[in-house]
Scaffold this motif. Structure first.
Motif, PDB file in Angstrom:
ATOM      1  N   LEU A  21     -50.338  29.245 -14.879  1.00 19.40           N
ATOM      2  CA  LEU A  21     -49.630  30.210 -13.998  1.00 19.40           C
ATOM      3  C   LEU A  21     -48.022  30.038 -14.196  1.00 19.40           C
ATOM      4  O   LEU A  21     -47.400  30.896 -14.044  1.00 19.40           O
ATOM      5  N   ASN A  22     -47.783  28.533 -14.744  1.00 20.03           N
ATOM      6  CA  ASN A  22     -46.396  28.267 -14.526  1.00 20.03           C
ATOM      7  C   ASN A  22     -45.925  27.674 -15.865  1.00 20.03           C
ATOM      8  O   ASN A  22     -44.576  27.079 -15.748  1.00 20.03           O
ATOM      9  N   THR A  23     -46.562  27.686 -16.901  1.00 18.92           N
ATOM     10  CA  THR A  23     -46.242  27.201 -18.153  1.00 18.92           C
ATOM     11  C   THR A  23     -46.693  27.729 -19.312  1.00 18.92           C
ATOM     12  O   THR A  23     -47.589  28.754 -19.159  1.00 18.92           O
ATOM     13  N   ALA A  24     -46.015  27.623 -20.463  1.00 21.25           N
ATOM     14  CA  ALA A  24     -46.185  28.586 -21.578  1.00 21.25           C
ATOM     15  C   ALA A  24     -45.456  28.096 -22.692  1.00 21.25           C
ATOM     16  O   ALA A  24     -44.857  26.973 -22.606  1.00 21.25           O
ATOM     17  N   THR A  25     -46.064  28.104 -23.836  1.00 22.62           N
ATOM     18  CA  THR A  25     -45.463  27.590 -25.148  1.00 22.62           C
ATOM     19  C   THR A  25     -45.024  28.821 -25.912  1.00 22.62           C
ATOM     20  O   THR A  25     -45.421  30.127 -25.772  1.00 22.62           O
ATOM     21  N   GLY A  26     -44.177  28.658 -26.964  1.00 21.94           N
ATOM     22  CA  GLY A  26     -43.620  29.704 -27.857  1.00 21.94           C
ATOM     23  C   GLY A  26     -43.311  29.022 -29.316  1.00 21.94           C
ATOM     24  O   GLY A  26     -42.682  27.943 -29.188  1.00 21.94           O
ATOM     25  N   ILE A  27     -43.192  29.788 -30.208  1.00 23.73           N
ATOM     26  CA  ILE A  27     -42.688  29.574 -31.574  1.00 23.73           C
ATOM     27  C   ILE A  27     -41.952  30.762 -32.049  1.00 23.73           C
ATOM     28  O   ILE A  27     -42.380  31.915 -31.887  1.00 23.73           O
ATOM     29  N   TRP A  28     -40.617  30.779 -32.394  1.00 27.45           N
ATOM     30  CA  TRP A  28     -39.882  31.704 -32.711  1.00 27.45           C
ATOM     31  C   TRP A  28     -39.122  31.684 -34.000  1.00 27.45           C
ATOM     32  O   TRP A  28     -38.615  30.402 -34.269  1.00 27.45           O
ATOM     33  N   ALA A  29     -39.262  32.313 -34.974  1.00 22.05           N
ATOM     34  CA  ALA A  29     -38.655  32.264 -36.441  1.00 22.05           C
ATOM     35  C   ALA A  29     -37.046  32.606 -35.855  1.00 22.05           C
ATOM     36  O   ALA A  29     -37.076  33.245 -34.973  1.00 22.05           O
ATOM     37  N   MET A  30     -36.300  31.882 -36.613  1.00 23.08           N
ATOM     38  CA  MET A  30     -34.847  31.947 -36.324  1.00 23.08           C
ATOM     39  C   MET A  30     -34.018  31.845 -37.481  1.00 23.08           C
ATOM     40  O   MET A  30     -34.332  31.467 -38.543  1.00 23.08           O
ATOM     41  N   GLU A  31     -32.902  32.713 -37.514  1.00 21.88           N
ATOM     42  CA  GLU A  31     -31.820  32.694 -38.385  1.00 21.88           C
ATOM     43  C   GLU A  31     -30.259  32.502 -37.567  1.00 21.88           C
ATOM     44  O   GLU A  31     -30.321  33.222 -36.475  1.00 21.88           O
ATOM     45  N   ASP A  32     -29.602  31.820 -38.137  1.00 22.72           N
ATOM     46  CA  ASP A  32     -28.332  31.649 -37.556  1.00 22.72           C
ATOM     47  C   ASP A  32     -27.086  31.472 -38.297  1.00 22.72           C
ATOM     48  O   ASP A  32     -27.384  31.270 -39.447  1.00 22.72           O
ATOM     49  N   LYS A  39     -42.173  28.011 -15.248  1.00 23.60           N
ATOM     50  CA  LYS A  39     -41.669  28.774 -13.964  1.00 23.60           C
ATOM     51  C   LYS A  39     -41.093  27.891 -12.706  1.00 23.60           C
ATOM     52  O   LYS A  39     -41.710  27.308 -12.566  1.00 23.60           O
ATOM     53  N   VAL A  40     -39.763  28.214 -12.708  1.00 21.62           N
ATOM     54  CA  VAL A  40     -39.169  27.550 -11.561  1.00 21.62           C
ATOM     55  C   VAL A  40     -38.480  28.771 -10.529  1.00 21.62           C
ATOM     56  O   VAL A  40     -37.684  29.717 -11.117  1.00 21.62           O
ATOM     57  N   ASN A  41     -38.968  28.676  -9.385  1.00 18.59           N
ATOM     58  CA  ASN A  41     -38.506  29.522  -8.315  1.00 18.59           C
ATOM     59  C   ASN A  41     -38.813  30.786  -8.841  1.00 18.59           C
ATOM     60  O   ASN A  41     -38.317  32.164  -8.946  1.00 18.59           O
ATOM     61  N   ASN A  42     -40.106  31.114  -9.477  1.00 18.48           N
ATOM     62  CA  ASN A  42     -40.596  32.515 -10.052  1.00 18.48           C
ATOM     63  C   ASN A  42     -39.927  32.948 -11.232  1.00 18.48           C
ATOM     64  O   ASN A  42     -40.151  34.301 -11.589  1.00 18.48           O
ATOM     65  N   GLN A  43     -38.906  32.062 -11.835  1.00 20.30           N
ATOM     66  CA  GLN A  43     -38.500  32.599 -12.835  1.00 20.30           C
ATOM     67  C   GLN A  43     -38.677  31.573 -14.172  1.00 20.30           C
ATOM     68  O   GLN A  43     -38.764  30.356 -14.193  1.00 20.30           O
ATOM     69  N   TRP A  44     -38.793  32.374 -15.187  1.00 21.57           N
ATOM     70  CA  TRP A  44     -39.121  31.424 -16.389  1.00 21.57           C
ATOM     71  C   TRP A  44     -38.114  30.610 -17.030  1.00 21.57           C
ATOM     72  O   TRP A  44     -36.703  31.369 -17.183  1.00 21.57           O
ATOM     73  N   CYS A  45     -38.055  29.485 -17.260  1.00 16.52           N
ATOM     74  CA  CYS A  45     -37.015  28.766 -17.958  1.00 16.52           C
ATOM     75  C   CYS A  45     -37.499  28.050 -19.045  1.00 16.52           C
ATOM     76  O   CYS A  45     -38.713  27.670 -19.377  1.00 16.52           O
ATOM     77  N   ILE A  46     -36.485  27.511 -19.876  1.00 15.64           N
ATOM     78  CA  ILE A  46     -36.836  26.685 -21.095  1.00 15.64           C
ATOM     79  C   ILE A  46     -36.963  25.416 -20.753  1.00 15.64           C
ATOM     80  O   ILE A  46     -36.012  24.653 -20.112  1.00 15.64           O
TER      81      ILE A  46
END
Length: 155
Positions: A83-94, A116-123
């Motif tokens: 409910l409060n955690t997730a993972t992600g992978i993003w391809a990136m270009e900079d 999720k902190v105070n109902n907001q997703w954070c990295i």
């Protein structure tokens, strides 16, 4: 998990803001995207590990103070793990335009964890790996008058 679409879209928006706030150097807004105990790991890209969101933002702010950057995050693979955690992978270009006529263009991936902190997703954790880095030296920059840009676009 049931329908994770809302959380996945919220994390996509979080990462979109990450890139925009980074490129516009909106450091206060940028800081709000991270948990207080955020960890940045850029060792696989030749960098270092930084513990703490304040330390990370301070480092990025000083590193990019005189640079112009453009970041793109592509093809997100996001998994809601609770409910409060997730993972992600993003391809990136900079693209990082540094003072002194040097450009860095990089390609790679962000591997991240979100909370999720105070109902907001954070990295909460981010590891940057690079597949390629291209450097251009002595990049002569010419600012074209606006009327020339319109002329070429019309052709």
């Amino acid at each position: 998990m049931a329908d994770d679409t809302i959380d996945i879209e919220a994390i996509k928006l979080l990462k979109s803001r990450y890139f925009r706030f980074l490129d516009t150097q909106d450091w206060d807004s940028f800081r709000c995207l991270f948990t207080d105990d955020f960890v940045s790991d850029t060792k696989p890209s030749g960098g270092k590990v930084i513990h703490g969101a304040d330390e990370f933002v301070s480092f990025v702010k000083s590193t990019l103070a005189n640079c112009t950057t453009v970041h793109h995050g592509l093809t997100p693979e996001i998994n809601i793990t609770s409910l409060n955690t997730a993972t992600g992978i993003w391809a990136m270009e900079d693209l990082v335009r540094m003072p002194g006529l040097i450009d860095l263009q990089g390609f790679g991936h962000y591997q991240e964890e979100y909370k999720k902190v105070n109902n907001q997703w954070c990295i909460h954790y981010s590891k940057l790996t690079r597949l390629r880095m291209d450097f251009r030296f002595l990049c002569f920059r010419i600012k074209l008058p606006q009327f020339l840009l319109h002329y070429w676009q019309a052709r």
